[in-house]
Design an enzyme around this catalytic site. Structure first.
Site, PDB file in Angstrom:
ATOM      1  N   SER A   7       0.828  -1.203   0.000  1.00 25.24           N
ATOM      2  CA  SER A   7       0.000   0.000   0.000  1.00 25.24           C
ATOM      3  C   SER A   7       0.865   1.256   0.000  1.00 25.24           C
ATOM      4  O   SER A   7       2.001   1.247   0.491  1.00 25.24           O
ATOM      5  CB  SER A   7      -0.857  -0.024   1.271  1.00 25.24           C
ATOM      6  OG  SER A   7      -1.407   1.239   1.536  1.00 25.24           O
ATOM      7  N   TYR A  62      -0.314   0.091  10.196  1.00 25.91           N
ATOM      8  CA  TYR A  62      -0.615  -0.622   8.945  1.00 25.91           C
ATOM      9  C   TYR A  62       0.528  -0.434   7.946  1.00 25.91           C
ATOM     10  O   TYR A  62       1.023  -1.398   7.359  1.00 25.91           O
ATOM     11  CB  TYR A  62      -1.920  -0.074   8.379  1.00 25.91           C
ATOM     12  CG  TYR A  62      -2.331  -0.636   7.034  1.00 25.91           C
ATOM     13  CD1 TYR A  62      -2.831  -1.924   6.919  1.00 25.91           C
ATOM     14  CD2 TYR A  62      -2.251   0.153   5.885  1.00 25.91           C
ATOM     15  CE1 TYR A  62      -3.226  -2.424   5.685  1.00 25.91           C
ATOM     16  CE2 TYR A  62      -2.654  -0.335   4.657  1.00 25.91           C
ATOM     17  CZ  TYR A  62      -3.141  -1.624   4.563  1.00 25.91           C
ATOM     18  OH  TYR A  62      -3.529  -2.108   3.331  1.00 25.91           O
ATOM     19  N   LYS A  91       2.967  -3.353   6.571  1.00 25.55           N
ATOM     20  CA  LYS A  91       3.066  -3.636   5.130  1.00 25.55           C
ATOM     21  C   LYS A  91       4.514  -3.490   4.668  1.00 25.55           C
ATOM     22  O   LYS A  91       5.000  -4.276   3.845  1.00 25.55           O
ATOM     23  CB  LYS A  91       2.156  -2.685   4.345  1.00 25.55           C
ATOM     24  CG  LYS A  91       0.674  -3.058   4.408  1.00 25.55           C
ATOM     25  CD  LYS A  91       0.401  -4.330   3.610  1.00 25.55           C
ATOM     26  CE  LYS A  91      -1.082  -4.700   3.593  1.00 25.55           C
ATOM     27  NZ  LYS A  91      -1.304  -6.021   2.951  1.00 25.55           N
TER      28      LYS A  91
END
Lengths: 319, 319
Positions: B122, B146, B150
């Protein structure tokens, strides 16, 4: 209060232990401490009543929780499976370098007050095509498992810091030259060997090209910078806590010139040049020079030149 | 042979499932497959005899080994705890996004032949001060858990690929707009909401400034690009396997102009503007534009403009 040093029995860890003991309780911005806990697979070689040794595996969460126990004001996390061994034993490297770092961070997170947490990372996080001088915004593309695992550790420390679980600082260490003792499993071991062995009258092999640019630092400068990294106020560092520690950009050709000046032509003549592709592949993926203006402005330091680095070793360890 | 899709029950996973079924066995460079295994916390909504569902937790190594079992020729790893939830439940995010990815990679490594492994990352890996257009060499400094998780997954996939354990490809997905259904726990959920809800006659709130630059892609473009990422020959990608997928750089102001054109002024009038600092903090840490010349040259594609994105949704899901 106490400061925990993982890898405390190693060369760098024991040197750091002595430096902290010399600095004393809460000198120069360091968090307050009365004692040091050395955490390693072997006891600390430092014989001082203020140093306690905990022997065990940091990747075991129970052990990590004991290691970073109540009263910990700061952690220097130096323990690692080095670059050569991580490449040969992938699972061991991942276990110690990633799981071990995470276990220590979890133990720190469980403390009532977030301790300062200095993580020793490495220029080995870099790889691929690199500019001549690496800026602070350069992407890491590690070309070794050691580099990948250190880069993941950097991200963990930063996120634990962002969440307030630790007051984190990531120091990307240059290759430390000259290490005393025997060759170790780091791919960069030769960089100490080509100075150390000839100064002891022993042959040593240079496995990489003469013009390979290496980013190096003396043990004294690295220890000073690690202590400074813990002593600095977090607000001065900003939100992102990864620091490229200052070093010297030198080639083996320049290092051997220094060897000749510091150790004489007989020492210089003891260095052979048999290429080792495995070592060259790893070492040449690392950058040779960094933008360090912000770091110097923050009070980190570097060696004057490589003659000074070679002399530091000769005067302390040479025959 | 079979292709495994984690997150197969989700919007993107089920859409990818249908696209692969339509492409057929070994179309356009895809590894050969007769069936698809959807791996998720719920069964796949795709009713097709070629689709099997495995329901469970990818962070459980035993389940991951069953999910990526014998005969797996490719893995699309889409499953994740999204940005909003990872920020609120740190441990769950780390467990699924890091441990889950690692468990799947270990399962893939145990196969006799290294499968292709496409990891959905992402733009949330980026944070801090960013140039107007982000180059491929930009350092990641995630400002969310997050993003940090990632980014660690990206490093894992690259190192497993370098070691030959998988044939890895990391795709940094733009924000997918317009997602059908309900708002989800992603911090970027509003970016779909401000189109989707007004087109259904419902109010929707824009929580970030009108001039926030967003990097977005339609579901169709993302699915095409994921399939292409698996179909490409590894040699064309080079050693470093992290790809910034092409997207569109748009602001909410431009998106709402499109909404007015595609849905009419009544739809446009349904969007409110109540700032939400938590959402703004996360979303404004993400970059708004990327250098994608190399990606386009490799055959990845992007939407023509945002009107086309809004129209794609209206024609498929609008009333």
């Amino acid at each position: 209060m106490r400061i925990v040093i993982t890898g405390g029995a190693g060369f760098l860890g024991s040197r750091l232990t002595r430096a902290l003991l010399a600095a004393g309780g809460a000198a120069g911005g360091l968090p307050p401490f009365e004692g040091i806990v050395s955490v390693d697979l072997a006891p600390s070689p430092v014989g001082d009543p203020r140093v306690a040794s905990l022997v065990g595996d940091i990747a075991d969460p129970g052990f990590a929780a004991r290691a970073v126990g109540a009263g910990t004001s700061g952690v220097f996390h130096l323990a690692a499976v080095l670059s050569g061994q991580s490449e040969e034993d992938f699972d061991l490297g991942l276990r110690v370098n990633l799981d071990g770092t995470r276990a220590l961070l979890e133990a720190a997170r469980a403390l009532p007050e977030a301790p300062r947490f200095v993580f020793a990372s490495s220029v080995a996080v870099f790889g691929g095509a690199l500019p001549a001088v690496v800026p602070e915004t350069m992407a890491v593309m590690p070309a070794s498992s050691y580099g990948a695992q250190k880069a993941m550790g950097e991200l963990l420390v930063n996120d634990y810091a962002r969440k307030g679980f630790v007051d984190g600082r990531v120091c990307r260490l240059p290759t430390i030259v000259v290490r005393p003792g025997k060759p170790n499993s780091a791919a960069s071991s030769f960089a100490s060997g080509i100075i150390r062995e000839p100064l002891a009258g022993l042959p040593s092999n240079l496995p990489v090209p003469m013009d390979t640019r290496l980013w190096v630092s003396s043990p004294d400068a690295v220890v000073d910078n690690l202590v400074h990294a813990m002593a600095l106020e977090g607000a001065r560092l900003g939100a992102w806590r990864t620091l490229n520690l200052p070093g010297l950009c030198v080639t083996p050709a320049e290092m051997l010139d220094s060897l000749g000046r510091v150790g004489g032509p007989a020492a210089r003549a003891l260095v052979t040049r048999e290429p080792e592709p495995r070592i060259t592949g790893i070492v040449c993926s690392w950058p040779g020079d960094f933008e360090v203006g912000r770091m110097l402005g923050l009070g980190f330091r570097r060696d004057a030149d490589f003659d000074a680095v070679a002399r530091q070793y000769r005067d302390e360890f040479g025959r």
